[in-house]
Design a protein around this motif. Structure first.
Motif, PDB file in Angstrom:
ATOM      1  N   ARG A   3       0.806  -1.225   0.000  1.00  0.00           N
ATOM      2  CA  ARG A   3       0.000   0.000   0.000  1.00  0.00           C
ATOM      3  C   ARG A   3       0.843   1.280   0.000  1.00  0.00           C
ATOM      4  NH1 ARG A   3      -4.772   2.363   0.616  1.00  0.00           N
ATOM      5  NH2 ARG A   3      -5.125   3.986   2.134  1.00  0.00           N
ATOM      6  N   GLN A   4       1.831   1.359   0.857  1.00  0.00           N
ATOM      7  CA  GLN A   4       2.640   2.579   0.929  1.00  0.00           C
ATOM      8  C   GLN A   4       3.444   2.788  -0.340  1.00  0.00           C
ATOM      9  OE1 GLN A   4       2.327   4.979   3.257  1.00  0.00           O
ATOM     10  NE2 GLN A   4       3.620   6.137   1.851  1.00  0.00           N
ATOM     11  N   ALA A   5       3.986   1.721  -0.897  1.00  0.00           N
ATOM     12  CA  ALA A   5       4.731   1.825  -2.157  1.00  0.00           C
ATOM     13  C   ALA A   5       3.797   2.285  -3.278  1.00  0.00           C
ATOM     14  CB  ALA A   5       5.366   0.492  -2.512  1.00  0.00           C
ATOM     15  N   PHE A   6       2.578   1.788  -3.255  1.00  0.00           N
ATOM     16  CA  PHE A   6       1.589   2.205  -4.258  1.00  0.00           C
ATOM     17  C   PHE A   6       1.272   3.688  -4.115  1.00  0.00           C
ATOM     18  CE2 PHE A   6      -2.905   3.026  -5.207  1.00  0.00           C
ATOM     19  CZ  PHE A   6      -2.894   2.781  -6.574  1.00  0.00           C
ATOM     20  N   MET A   7       1.022   4.127  -2.884  1.00  0.00           N
ATOM     21  CA  MET A   7       0.696   5.541  -2.654  1.00  0.00           C
ATOM     22  C   MET A   7       1.852   6.452  -3.079  1.00  0.00           C
ATOM     23  SD  MET A   7      -2.370   5.371  -1.706  1.00  0.00           S
ATOM     24  CE  MET A   7      -2.701   7.032  -1.201  1.00  0.00           C
ATOM     25  N   ASP A   8       3.078   6.024  -2.810  1.00  0.00           N
ATOM     26  CA  ASP A   8       4.244   6.802  -3.228  1.00  0.00           C
ATOM     27  C   ASP A   8       4.336   6.873  -4.746  1.00  0.00           C
ATOM     28  OD1 ASP A   8       4.862   7.136  -0.556  1.00  0.00           O
ATOM     29  OD2 ASP A   8       6.415   5.559  -0.538  1.00  0.00           O
ATOM     30  N   ALA A   9       4.076   5.752  -5.406  1.00  0.00           N
ATOM     31  CA  ALA A   9       4.136   5.712  -6.872  1.00  0.00           C
ATOM     32  C   ALA A   9       3.062   6.614  -7.473  1.00  0.00           C
ATOM     33  CB  ALA A   9       3.967   4.280  -7.360  1.00  0.00           C
ATOM     34  N   VAL A  10       1.873   6.597  -6.916  1.00  0.00           N
ATOM     35  CA  VAL A  10       0.795   7.461  -7.411  1.00  0.00           C
ATOM     36  C   VAL A  10       1.183   8.919  -7.247  1.00  0.00           C
ATOM     37  CG1 VAL A  10      -1.588   8.207  -7.019  1.00  0.00           C
ATOM     38  CG2 VAL A  10      -1.053   5.775  -7.061  1.00  0.00           C
ATOM     39  N   ALA A  11       1.657   9.278  -6.061  1.00  0.00           N
ATOM     40  CA  ALA A  11       2.033  10.668  -5.807  1.00  0.00           C
ATOM     41  C   ALA A  11       3.134  11.133  -6.751  1.00  0.00           C
ATOM     42  CB  ALA A  11       2.477  10.828  -4.359  1.00  0.00           C
ATOM     43  N   GLN A  12       4.065  10.257  -7.046  1.00  0.00           N
ATOM     44  CA  GLN A  12       5.205  10.637  -7.873  1.00  0.00           C
ATOM     45  C   GLN A  12       4.886  10.649  -9.364  1.00  0.00           C
ATOM     46  OE1 GLN A  12       8.647   8.236  -7.181  1.00  0.00           O
ATOM     47  NE2 GLN A  12       9.962   9.463  -8.508  1.00  0.00           N
ATOM     48  N   HIS A  13       4.014   9.754  -9.828  1.00  0.00           N
ATOM     49  CA  HIS A  13       3.861   9.555 -11.270  1.00  0.00           C
ATOM     50  C   HIS A  13       2.487   9.904 -11.842  1.00  0.00           C
ATOM     51  CE1 HIS A  13       7.790   7.713 -11.559  1.00  0.00           C
ATOM     52  NE2 HIS A  13       7.475   6.922 -10.544  1.00  0.00           N
ATOM     53  N   GLN A  14       1.535  10.331 -11.020  1.00  0.00           N
ATOM     54  CA  GLN A  14       0.194  10.556 -11.551  1.00  0.00           C
ATOM     55  C   GLN A  14       0.154  11.648 -12.614  1.00  0.00           C
ATOM     56  OE1 GLN A  14      -2.535  11.444  -8.433  1.00  0.00           O
ATOM     57  NE2 GLN A  14      -1.462  13.276  -7.771  1.00  0.00           N
ATOM     58  N   ASP A  15       0.947  12.696 -12.437  1.00  0.00           N
ATOM     59  CA  ASP A  15       0.968  13.769 -13.433  1.00  0.00           C
ATOM     60  C   ASP A  15       1.495  13.270 -14.774  1.00  0.00           C
ATOM     61  OD1 ASP A  15      -0.092  15.582 -11.657  1.00  0.00           O
ATOM     62  OD2 ASP A  15       1.845  16.419 -11.078  1.00  0.00           O
ATOM     63  N   MET A  16       2.539  12.473 -14.729  1.00  0.00           N
ATOM     64  CA  MET A  16       3.122  11.935 -15.953  1.00  0.00           C
ATOM     65  C   MET A  16       2.105  11.044 -16.686  1.00  0.00           C
ATOM     66  SD  MET A  16       6.196   9.143 -16.364  1.00  0.00           S
ATOM     67  CE  MET A  16       5.184   7.901 -15.560  1.00  0.00           C
ATOM     68  N   VAL A  17       1.457  10.162 -15.946  1.00  0.00           N
ATOM     69  CA  VAL A  17       0.478   9.252 -16.551  1.00  0.00           C
ATOM     70  C   VAL A  17      -0.679  10.048 -17.142  1.00  0.00           C
ATOM     71  CG1 VAL A  17      -1.170   7.401 -16.045  1.00  0.00           C
ATOM     72  CG2 VAL A  17       1.132   7.308 -15.079  1.00  0.00           C
ATOM     73  N   TYR A  18      -1.139  11.051 -16.419  1.00  0.00           N
ATOM     74  CA  TYR A  18      -2.244  11.881 -16.913  1.00  0.00           C
ATOM     75  C   TYR A  18      -1.840  12.627 -18.187  1.00  0.00           C
ATOM     76  CZ  TYR A  18      -5.833  15.462 -17.153  1.00  0.00           C
ATOM     77  OH  TYR A  18      -6.837  16.292 -17.591  1.00  0.00           O
ATOM     78  N   ARG A  19      -0.641  13.205 -18.206  1.00  0.00           N
ATOM     79  CA  ARG A  19      -0.187  13.941 -19.398  1.00  0.00           C
ATOM     80  C   ARG A  19      -0.119  13.038 -20.621  1.00  0.00           C
ATOM     81  NH1 ARG A  19       3.499  16.097 -15.788  1.00  0.00           N
ATOM     82  NH2 ARG A  19       5.113  14.727 -16.601  1.00  0.00           N
ATOM     83  N   VAL A  20       0.430  11.842 -20.454  1.00  0.00           N
ATOM     84  CA  VAL A  20       0.528  10.904 -21.570  1.00  0.00           C
ATOM     85  C   VAL A  20      -0.871  10.538 -22.068  1.00  0.00           C
ATOM     86  CG1 VAL A  20       1.235   8.575 -22.238  1.00  0.00           C
ATOM     87  CG2 VAL A  20       2.774   9.997 -20.875  1.00  0.00           C
ATOM     88  N   ALA A  21      -1.768  10.228 -21.154  1.00  0.00           N
ATOM     89  CA  ALA A  21      -3.136   9.864 -21.541  1.00  0.00           C
ATOM     90  C   ALA A  21      -3.854  11.035 -22.200  1.00  0.00           C
ATOM     91  CB  ALA A  21      -3.917   9.365 -20.328  1.00  0.00           C
ATOM     92  N   LEU A  22      -3.632  12.222 -21.700  1.00  0.00           N
ATOM     93  CA  LEU A  22      -4.269  13.408 -22.275  1.00  0.00           C
ATOM     94  C   LEU A  22      -3.780  13.652 -23.700  1.00  0.00           C
ATOM     95  CD1 LEU A  22      -6.278  15.668 -21.714  1.00  0.00           C
ATOM     96  CD2 LEU A  22      -4.390  17.034 -20.809  1.00  0.00           C
ATOM     97  N   HIS A  23      -2.517  13.382 -23.945  1.00  0.00           N
ATOM     98  CA  HIS A  23      -1.994  13.518 -25.308  1.00  0.00           C
ATOM     99  C   HIS A  23      -2.647  12.517 -26.251  1.00  0.00           C
ATOM    100  CE1 HIS A  23       1.097  16.548 -24.755  1.00  0.00           C
ATOM    101  NE2 HIS A  23       1.389  15.974 -23.593  1.00  0.00           N
ATOM    102  N   TRP A  24      -2.923  11.331 -25.769  1.00  0.00           N
ATOM    103  CA  TRP A  24      -3.560  10.315 -26.599  1.00  0.00           C
ATOM    104  C   TRP A  24      -5.023  10.667 -26.895  1.00  0.00           C
ATOM    105  CZ3 TRP A  24      -2.205   5.840 -29.096  1.00  0.00           C
ATOM    106  CH2 TRP A  24      -0.880   5.438 -28.961  1.00  0.00           C
ATOM    107  N   PHE A  25      -5.743  11.097 -25.884  1.00  0.00           N
ATOM    108  CA  PHE A  25      -7.184  11.297 -26.035  1.00  0.00           C
ATOM    109  C   PHE A  25      -7.566  12.721 -26.387  1.00  0.00           C
ATOM    110  CE2 PHE A  25      -7.121   7.634 -23.055  1.00  0.00           C
ATOM    111  CZ  PHE A  25      -7.706   6.718 -23.904  1.00  0.00           C
ATOM    112  N   GLY A  26      -6.896  13.684 -25.803  1.00  0.00           N
ATOM    113  CA  GLY A  26      -7.260  15.071 -26.019  1.00  0.00           C
ATOM    114  C   GLY A  26      -8.477  15.500 -25.217  1.00  0.00           C
ATOM    115  N   VAL A  27      -9.018  14.608 -24.412  1.00  0.00           N
ATOM    116  CA  VAL A  27     -10.210  14.876 -23.609  1.00  0.00           C
ATOM    117  C   VAL A  27      -9.893  14.513 -22.158  1.00  0.00           C
ATOM    118  CG1 VAL A  27     -12.650  14.308 -23.276  1.00  0.00           C
ATOM    119  CG2 VAL A  27     -11.689  14.314 -25.577  1.00  0.00           C
ATOM    120  N   PRO A  28     -10.023  15.467 -21.242  1.00  0.00           N
ATOM    121  CA  PRO A  28      -9.654  15.187 -19.844  1.00  0.00           C
ATOM    122  C   PRO A  28     -10.395  13.999 -19.226  1.00  0.00           C
ATOM    123  CG  PRO A  28      -9.977  17.531 -20.158  1.00  0.00           C
ATOM    124  CD  PRO A  28     -10.409  16.862 -21.432  1.00  0.00           C
ATOM    125  N   GLN A  29     -11.662  13.834 -19.538  1.00  0.00           N
ATOM    126  CA  GLN A  29     -12.431  12.746 -18.924  1.00  0.00           C
ATOM    127  C   GLN A  29     -11.879  11.379 -19.334  1.00  0.00           C
ATOM    128  OE1 GLN A  29     -13.720  15.325 -20.600  1.00  0.00           O
ATOM    129  NE2 GLN A  29     -15.032  16.398 -19.164  1.00  0.00           N
TER     130      GLN A  29
END
Length: 159
Positions: A3-29
């Protein structure tokens, strides 16, 4: 994954994952849906990562794969963007504003208000349709009306 390793990974990488996905879709949802899927897969991942760079590369690869899969989905081809759905036509501008304020309410209030006032269903019919008790429908109607009253009062005072 722990759990703690997961929470750390989310905190560290969520912006990167969101940016990549946003580039693919172009739609925030859609990007948000992809982020949830990626981190769900991370949470379910059982084998450990060799280090932070291995985790980062894994997240990027999974993000790209999730986005590709979503774009290939037959469901995606059958949907219409919300911007393409016309708003109902109202005779008075005040009716349109009221409708927009109803749509801005939380889902449970907006649904019962819409079914009651716009679709003209009885509380009994709404209860059967939503599979809730009739008393819950009347409570939601009352609370929804109260929230709507506050929202309209605030909007009126702002002008």
């Amino acid at each position: 994954m722990e759990r703690q390793a997961f929470m750390d990974a989310v905190a560290q990488h969520q912006d990167m994952v969101y940016r990549v996905a946003l580039h693919w879709f172009g739609v925030p949802q859609d990007a948000e849906d992809a982020v949830q899927e990626v981190f769900l897969r991370l949470y379910m991942e059982e084998k450990p990562f060799d280090g932070p760079e291995h985790l980062r590369r894994w997240l990027l690869r999974v993000t790209v794969n999730v986005c590709k899969d979503a774009l290939k989905s037959p469901w995606r081809k059958r949907r219409v963007p919300m911007e393409c759905i016309p708003e109902p036509v109202f005779e008075e501008p005040e009716q349109r504003e009221l409708y927009r304020e109803v749509l801005a309410l939380p889902e449970k209030y907006r649904t019962v208000l819409g079914l009651y006032y716009y679709e003209e269903l009885s509380t009994k019919e709404i209860a059967a349709l939503l599979n809730i008790r009739q008393t819950a429908v009347t409570t939601r109607l009352a609370r929804g009306r109260e929230q709507l009253k506050k929202r309209l009062k605030e909007a009126w005072q702002d002008e």
